[in-house]
Design an enzyme around this catalytic site. Structure first.
Site, mmCIF file in Angstrom:
data_model
loop_
_atom_site.group_PDB
_atom_site.id
_atom_site.type_symbol
_atom_site.label_atom_id
_atom_site.label_comp_id
_atom_site.label_asym_id
_atom_site.label_seq_id
_atom_site.Cartn_x
_atom_site.Cartn_y
_atom_site.Cartn_z
ATOM 1 N N SER A 42 0.791 -1.234 0.000
ATOM 2 C CA SER A 42 0.000 0.000 0.000
ATOM 3 C C SER A 42 0.825 1.287 0.000
ATOM 4 O O SER A 42 0.255 2.359 -0.224
ATOM 5 C CB SER A 42 -0.924 0.028 1.215
ATOM 6 O OG SER A 42 -2.091 -0.662 0.920
ATOM 7 N N LYS B 86 0.395 3.398 -2.949
ATOM 8 C CA LYS B 86 -0.783 4.254 -3.142
ATOM 9 C C LYS B 86 -0.409 5.740 -3.093
ATOM 10 O O LYS B 86 -1.093 6.589 -3.670
ATOM 11 C CB LYS B 86 -1.849 3.930 -2.093
ATOM 12 C CG LYS B 86 -2.461 2.550 -2.295
ATOM 13 C CD LYS B 86 -3.338 2.115 -1.126
ATOM 14 C CE LYS B 86 -3.892 0.713 -1.371
ATOM 15 N NZ LYS B 86 -4.482 0.104 -0.182
ATOM 16 N N TYR C 238 -3.527 -2.200 -10.499
ATOM 17 C CA TYR C 238 -3.458 -2.073 -9.034
ATOM 18 C C TYR C 238 -2.574 -3.166 -8.414
ATOM 19 O O TYR C 238 -1.729 -2.883 -7.557
ATOM 20 C CB TYR C 238 -4.882 -2.109 -8.449
ATOM 21 C CG TYR C 238 -4.896 -2.163 -6.941
ATOM 22 C CD1 TYR C 238 -4.626 -1.012 -6.188
ATOM 23 C CD2 TYR C 238 -5.144 -3.355 -6.259
ATOM 24 C CE1 TYR C 238 -4.603 -1.075 -4.798
ATOM 25 C CE2 TYR C 238 -5.126 -3.412 -4.878
ATOM 26 C CZ TYR C 238 -4.852 -2.264 -4.151
ATOM 27 O OH TYR C 238 -4.823 -2.319 -2.775
ATOM 28 N N TYR D 53 -4.659 3.058 7.721
ATOM 29 C CA TYR D 53 -5.926 2.313 7.830
ATOM 30 C C TYR D 53 -6.706 2.849 9.035
ATOM 31 O O TYR D 53 -6.830 4.056 9.220
ATOM 32 C CB TYR D 53 -5.675 0.807 7.962
ATOM 33 C CG TYR D 53 -4.551 0.276 7.102
ATOM 34 C CD1 TYR D 53 -4.585 0.454 5.715
ATOM 35 C CD2 TYR D 53 -3.464 -0.394 7.636
ATOM 36 C CE1 TYR D 53 -3.566 -0.032 4.915
ATOM 37 C CE2 TYR D 53 -2.442 -0.893 6.832
ATOM 38 C CZ TYR D 53 -2.499 -0.700 5.483
ATOM 39 O OH TYR D 53 -1.495 -1.176 4.708
ATOM 40 N N VAL E 11 1.238 -3.740 3.856
ATOM 41 C CA VAL E 11 1.198 -5.052 4.512
ATOM 42 C C VAL E 11 2.463 -5.885 4.276
ATOM 43 O O VAL E 11 2.603 -6.966 4.847
ATOM 44 C CB VAL E 11 -0.066 -5.880 4.136
ATOM 45 C CG1 VAL E 11 -1.323 -5.229 4.670
ATOM 46 C CG2 VAL E 11 -0.149 -6.123 2.640
HETATM 47 N N1 GLU Z 1 -2.197 -5.198 -2.149
HETATM 48 C C1 GLU Z 1 -2.777 -5.187 -0.846
HETATM 49 C C2 GLU Z 1 -4.266 -5.390 -0.934
HETATM 50 O O1 GLU Z 1 -4.899 -4.777 -1.733
HETATM 51 C C3 GLU Z 1 -2.440 -3.891 -0.198
HETATM 52 C C4 GLU Z 1 -2.807 -3.884 1.233
HETATM 53 C C5 GLU Z 1 -1.961 -2.968 2.073
HETATM 54 O O2 GLU Z 1 -0.729 -2.912 1.975
HETATM 55 O O3 GLU Z 1 -2.608 -2.289 2.870
HETATM 56 O O4 GLU Z 1 -4.838 -6.181 -0.236
#
Ligand code: GLU
Length: 304
Positions: free
Chosen positions: A64, A67, A189, A240, A258
């Site tokens: 993430s 992002k 993505y 989060y 993650v």
């Molecule tokens: N590729 C992971 C997902 O979409 C990213 C999650 C993350 O790092 O928060 O589940």
């Protein structure tokens, strides 16, 4: 200037002697193969100094954290029109939460949760000639490092287990907030999340956010205003449903993934990246959170 090297050495050594109660993410099977003992801390400051301890040169899945890069690229390409499709409010929910999206009629709360990042991926798929190639070049430009790449195995591993992301993308499509086919947007993505970088490369790539948009190589990668806005989104939405906790404990804009990475920064001063794969129950690196709390306390350098 604080003795950064001594401080990160001490934090690293102390944490290494404590029990790590986190767990390595394995809902994406490829991520579960990573050695949970690895732990690195890398800091670079705007004066061009850098400090490192531990496993700072091992590439890992940024997940993430990507992002922030996709948001930066989409914001640079299409400016404020972006905010018609995604909001800038914290969600207070896990990264892959679905029901808020249903209630809020397909407008994701922010670009740093999965639904928002999938909308941003859709914007990039629409606007870029060769989306994946152009995106990886953008990340390489931010980091000043042309060796950065996708990990195809991780992208594939996520594709075959990405049921919630498919659900999110389909829900976005039903609300007409996805212009391109679900499969195409998710392919982008999953690839952006699969990018592998070291602590050093991540710190370098985030340099522009600590330096008013000016990258490592000295060019203006983002405008000053874009850097300011994205830092604000990182502060309020980067962790989060633990964004409040991160502000409370650490007090810096940042983003976790993650894969166990966390990047945080103090504008005008430094970028710090930690990597330790085991995650706490909210999905943030267990050691990373503690290392950063100790670091901003010790250096008296949170934004608050
Ligand atoms: N590729 C992971 C997902 O979409 C990213 C999650 C993350 O790092 O928060 O589940």
């Amino acid at each position: 200037m604080p003795n950064y090297q001594q401080i990160i050495n001490d934090i690293h050594a102390n944490l290494k002697t404590t029990k790590n109660t986190g767990e390595v993410a394995d809902y994406i099977p490829e991520l579960g193969k990573v050695d949970g003992e690895l732990f690195g801390i890398y800091l670079n400051n705007v004066h061009g100094n850098n400090f490192e301890v531990g496993d700072t040169q091992v590439p890992f899945s940024i997940q993430s954290i990507s992002k922030v890069f996709s948001l930066a690229m989409a914001f640079a390409n299409q400016g404020n029109a972006l905010w018609e499709r995604v909001d800038v409010e914290p969600s207070g929910n896990p990264f892959n939460f679905l029901s808020l999206l249903e209630r809020e009629k397909g407008i994701p709360r922010n670009p740093l949760i999965n639904s928002g990042a999938i909308v941003i991926a859709d914007c990039l798929v629409s606007n870029l000639k060769n989306p994946k190639e152009d995106f990886i070049q953008f990340v390489r430009g931010l980091a000043g490092d042309d060796s950065i790449s996708f990990n195809e195995q991780v992208a594939e591993s996520e594709r075959i287990t990405g049921f919630r992301n498919y659900a999110i993308a389909n829900l976005l499509k039903s609300f007409e907030n996805l212009a391109n086919p679900v499969e195409e947007v998710l392919d982008f993505y999953f690839h952006q999340c699969s990018i592998e970088m070291t602590c050093e490369q991540l710190s370098n790539a985030f340099f522009a956010f600590a330096n008013h948009g000016v990258c490592m190589r000295g060019n203006q990668c983002l405008t000053q205003k874009q850097a300011k806005r994205i830092n604000a989104i990182m502060l309020t939405c980067g962790f989060y449903d633990e964004a409040g906790e991160f502000a409370f404990e650490v007090g810096l804009p940042g983003k976790s993934g993650v894969g166990g990475g966390i990047v945080a920064l103090l504008p005008n001063h430094y970028v710090i990246t930690t990597w330790s794969p085991p995650l706490n129950e909210k999905g943030n690196s267990y050691f990373g959170m503690q290392a950063l709390e100790q670091f901003t306390t010790e250096t008296k350098s949170s934004i608050f």
